[in-house]
Write a protein that holds these residues in place. Structure first.
Motif, mmCIF file in Angstrom:
data_model
loop_
_atom_site.group_PDB
_atom_site.id
_atom_site.type_symbol
_atom_site.label_atom_id
_atom_site.label_comp_id
_atom_site.label_asym_id
_atom_site.label_seq_id
_atom_site.Cartn_x
_atom_site.Cartn_y
_atom_site.Cartn_z
ATOM 1 N N UNK A 10 -9.264 0.264 -7.379
ATOM 2 C CA UNK A 10 -10.057 1.515 -7.471
ATOM 3 C C UNK A 10 -9.195 2.714 -7.078
ATOM 4 N N UNK A 11 -8.432 2.549 -5.997
ATOM 5 C CA UNK A 11 -7.573 3.651 -5.543
ATOM 6 C C UNK A 11 -6.500 3.991 -6.574
ATOM 7 N N UNK A 12 -5.919 2.956 -7.184
ATOM 8 C CA UNK A 12 -4.888 3.210 -8.212
ATOM 9 C C UNK A 12 -5.519 3.974 -9.380
ATOM 10 N N UNK A 13 -6.730 3.551 -9.776
ATOM 11 C CA UNK A 13 -7.451 4.280 -10.852
ATOM 12 C C UNK A 13 -7.674 5.733 -10.432
ATOM 13 N N UNK A 14 -8.059 5.931 -9.167
ATOM 14 C CA UNK A 14 -8.414 7.271 -8.691
ATOM 15 C C UNK A 14 -7.209 8.195 -8.513
ATOM 16 N N UNK A 15 -6.010 7.634 -8.489
ATOM 17 C CA UNK A 15 -4.816 8.503 -8.448
ATOM 18 C C UNK A 15 -4.587 9.140 -9.820
ATOM 19 N N UNK A 16 -5.181 8.502 -10.852
ATOM 20 C CA UNK A 16 -5.180 9.092 -12.192
ATOM 21 C C UNK A 16 -3.765 9.398 -12.692
ATOM 22 N N UNK A 17 -2.864 8.446 -12.479
ATOM 23 C CA UNK A 17 -1.458 8.664 -12.876
ATOM 24 C C UNK A 17 -1.227 8.185 -14.314
ATOM 25 N N UNK A 18 -0.626 9.030 -15.152
ATOM 26 C CA UNK A 18 -0.513 8.705 -16.588
ATOM 27 C C UNK A 18 0.400 7.526 -16.902
ATOM 28 N N UNK A 19 1.308 7.162 -15.981
ATOM 29 C CA UNK A 19 2.234 6.058 -16.277
ATOM 30 C C UNK A 19 1.592 4.681 -16.108
ATOM 31 N N UNK A 20 0.426 4.628 -15.450
ATOM 32 C CA UNK A 20 -0.220 3.327 -15.203
ATOM 33 C C UNK A 20 -1.022 2.915 -16.437
ATOM 34 N N UNK A 21 -0.585 1.828 -17.080
ATOM 35 C CA UNK A 21 -1.235 1.378 -18.313
ATOM 36 C C UNK A 21 -2.093 0.135 -18.085
ATOM 37 N N UNK A 22 -2.159 -0.321 -16.850
ATOM 38 C CA UNK A 22 -2.999 -1.484 -16.568
ATOM 39 C C UNK A 22 -2.731 -2.004 -15.167
ATOM 40 N N UNK A 23 -3.769 -2.606 -14.560
ATOM 41 C CA UNK A 23 -3.640 -3.232 -13.242
ATOM 42 C C UNK A 23 -4.341 -4.581 -13.301
ATOM 43 N N UNK A 24 -3.628 -5.635 -12.901
ATOM 44 C CA UNK A 24 -4.182 -6.993 -12.954
ATOM 45 C C UNK A 24 -4.211 -7.572 -11.540
ATOM 46 N N UNK A 25 -5.363 -7.523 -10.851
ATOM 47 C CA UNK A 25 -5.443 -8.153 -9.531
ATOM 48 C C UNK A 25 -5.722 -9.648 -9.706
ATOM 49 N N UNK A 26 -5.019 -10.500 -8.965
ATOM 50 C CA UNK A 26 -5.189 -11.942 -9.194
ATOM 51 C C UNK A 26 -4.784 -12.772 -7.979
ATOM 52 N N UNK A 27 -5.376 -13.987 -7.894
ATOM 53 C CA UNK A 27 -4.909 -14.967 -6.917
ATOM 54 C C UNK A 27 -4.251 -16.146 -7.641
ATOM 55 N N UNK A 28 -3.983 -15.964 -8.942
ATOM 56 C CA UNK A 28 -3.372 -17.028 -9.755
ATOM 57 C C UNK A 28 -1.898 -16.724 -10.008
ATOM 58 N N UNK A 33 2.626 -1.720 -16.022
ATOM 59 C CA UNK A 33 1.420 -2.527 -15.820
ATOM 60 C C UNK A 33 1.665 -3.314 -14.538
ATOM 61 N N UNK A 34 0.775 -3.170 -13.571
ATOM 62 C CA UNK A 34 0.947 -3.836 -12.273
ATOM 63 C C UNK A 34 0.189 -5.157 -12.243
ATOM 64 N N UNK A 35 0.875 -6.207 -11.795
ATOM 65 C CA UNK A 35 0.221 -7.488 -11.502
ATOM 66 C C UNK A 35 0.198 -7.598 -9.980
ATOM 67 N N UNK A 73 0.832 -1.210 0.000
ATOM 68 C CA UNK A 73 0.000 0.000 0.000
ATOM 69 C C UNK A 73 0.870 1.264 0.000
ATOM 70 N N UNK A 74 1.992 1.203 0.737
ATOM 71 C CA UNK A 74 2.915 2.357 0.759
ATOM 72 C C UNK A 74 3.801 2.418 -0.490
ATOM 73 N N UNK A 75 3.940 1.279 -1.149
ATOM 74 C CA UNK A 75 4.893 1.148 -2.264
ATOM 75 C C UNK A 75 4.311 1.560 -3.617
ATOM 76 N N UNK A 76 3.043 1.222 -3.808
ATOM 77 C CA UNK A 76 2.473 1.283 -5.165
ATOM 78 C C UNK A 76 2.473 2.693 -5.748
ATOM 79 N N UNK A 77 2.152 3.690 -4.949
ATOM 80 C CA UNK A 77 2.115 5.052 -5.484
ATOM 81 C C UNK A 77 3.489 5.490 -5.990
ATOM 82 N N UNK A 78 4.545 5.128 -5.248
ATOM 83 C CA UNK A 78 5.906 5.526 -5.666
ATOM 84 C C UNK A 78 6.287 4.885 -7.004
ATOM 85 N N UNK A 79 5.866 3.638 -7.195
ATOM 86 C CA UNK A 79 6.154 2.947 -8.468
ATOM 87 C C UNK A 79 5.350 3.594 -9.607
ATOM 88 N N UNK A 80 4.067 3.830 -9.347
ATOM 89 C CA UNK A 80 3.186 4.377 -10.400
ATOM 90 C C UNK A 80 3.507 5.828 -10.743
#
Length: 338
Positions: A60-78, A42-44, A23-30
């Motif tokens: 939803x939060x990643x979408x709501x940060x509206x950061x232009x470098x994020x080209x996709x998010x894949x949430x998964x348990x696989x 693209x985050x997996x 949670x603390x890491x993702x914004x810095x990467x994006x």
């Protein structure tokens, strides 16, 4: 920066993605703080099935940060979906140590996780993937992961000791009332555990505009060998005792520092600490995942050679090596009894 200058996306998997470090890491990467302001991602996001609803909230939060470098998010348990074609793998998730749990219990639980994820990494990730293991016991988890991903180059496997490195810098800076960025070339040897050896023998600090060896600036051998070493070794436990949760913000910052330096290189004549697979340097068992001082150029990690070690330093390094060899042997035993 115009969108035409943005590089094609890299795929980054984060395990334990519903946890507090992620949670603390993702914004810095994006935000481009790690891989560059021109590098799209693209985050997996991998976590266990019961955490999927929480992951959806994170998406939803990643979408709501509206950061232009994020080209996709894949949430998964696989694991297959998570590791498919990734360029970077951040293993943040692990089985945490619970009250009353023996080290061997923790090891055997983590062996199962990292055996499974190592097999998936081998099968689905790019062979050029850069791997960072954060989840504890980080060195041994990294060893098991590498063991089950034999076709990925050994130099692509690292574990996080940058948090310890940053902690050591902060302690020296606080002691001398200077900014942490004036403290250079300290190092962490060995295991990310209470046997690690924070070593300032080759380090320098800039005080009043003058670069000075840390030993000379501190002028207190006893403090360096006892209190300083002990504070750094036990800092993680001290944070847990105070916060009732493990380090998250500082761990996320250290992950970013580690990956940014790997991606973009270290400064000339400066080094940082990383857990890497030993090549036998400084008489450390070959193949062990051991924290060394390293320099990085063109994405290539090199262990700093020729550093002078006194007898006390060698004893400290031997102690942490001994613990790592025991952990590795226990972990290998656990894999064979699986």
């Amino acid at each position: 920066m115009s969108s035409s200058n943005i590089k094609d996306p890299i795929r980054i998997v984060i395990t334990g993605a519903a946890g507090q470090i992620a949670y603390s890491l993702i914004h810095q990467i994006c935000n481009g703080d790690v891989f560059g302001k021109d590098q799209s991602v693209i985050l997996h996001l991998l976590d266990i099935t019961p955490m999927m609803t929480m992951l959806q909230g994170l998406v939803m939060e990643i979408e709501d940060t509206s950061l232009p470098l994020v080209k996709g998010v894949v949430p998964t348990d696989s694991e297959e979906t998570a590791f498919k074609d990734v360029d970077v793998a951040l293993f943040v998730g692990a089985m945490p140590r619970k009250e009353g749990m023996e080290r061997k219990d923790l090891l055997s639980a983590n062996v199962k996780i990292f055996k499974s994820q190592g097999t998936a990494l081998e099968k689905f990730a790019k062979k050029s993937v850069k791997v960072l293991v954060v989840g504890n016991p980080a060195n041994t988890n990294c060893y098991i992961l590498a063991h089950y991903a034999p076709s990925i180059p050994r130099e692509s496997f690292t574990c996080l000791t940058r948090l310890d490195h940053n902690r050591a810098k902060a302690q020296i800076a606080t002691r001398l009332k200077v900014s942490p960025d004036t403290v250079k070339n300290i190092m962490i040897w060995g295991n990310h555990s209470s046997t690690q050896f924070p070593d300032v023998r080759s380090g320098t600090v800039t005080v009043n505009g003058k670069e000075t060896p840390i030993y000379e600036a501190v002028k207190d051998d006893n403090w360096i060998k006892n209190e300083f070493v002990s504070i750094v070794q036990k800092r993680g436990a001290a944070v847990i005792a105070a916060r009732k949760l493990s380090s998250a913000m500082s761990a996320a910052k250290a992950i970013c520092d580690h990956m940014r330096d790997w991606w973009q290189g270290t400064k000339d004549n400066e080094w940082v600490s990383m857990g890497v697979i030993s090549d036998g340097s400084y008489d450390i068992e070959k193949g062990l995942v051991f924290s060394y001082p390293v320099q990085i150029k063109d994405n290539k990690i090199s262990i700093v050679q020729g550093l002078k070690l006194d007898e006390w330093s060698r004893e400290m390094i031997e102690k942490t090596q001994k613990e790592l060899v025991e952990e590795k042997n226990d972990a290998l035993k656990a894999t064979s009894s699986d």
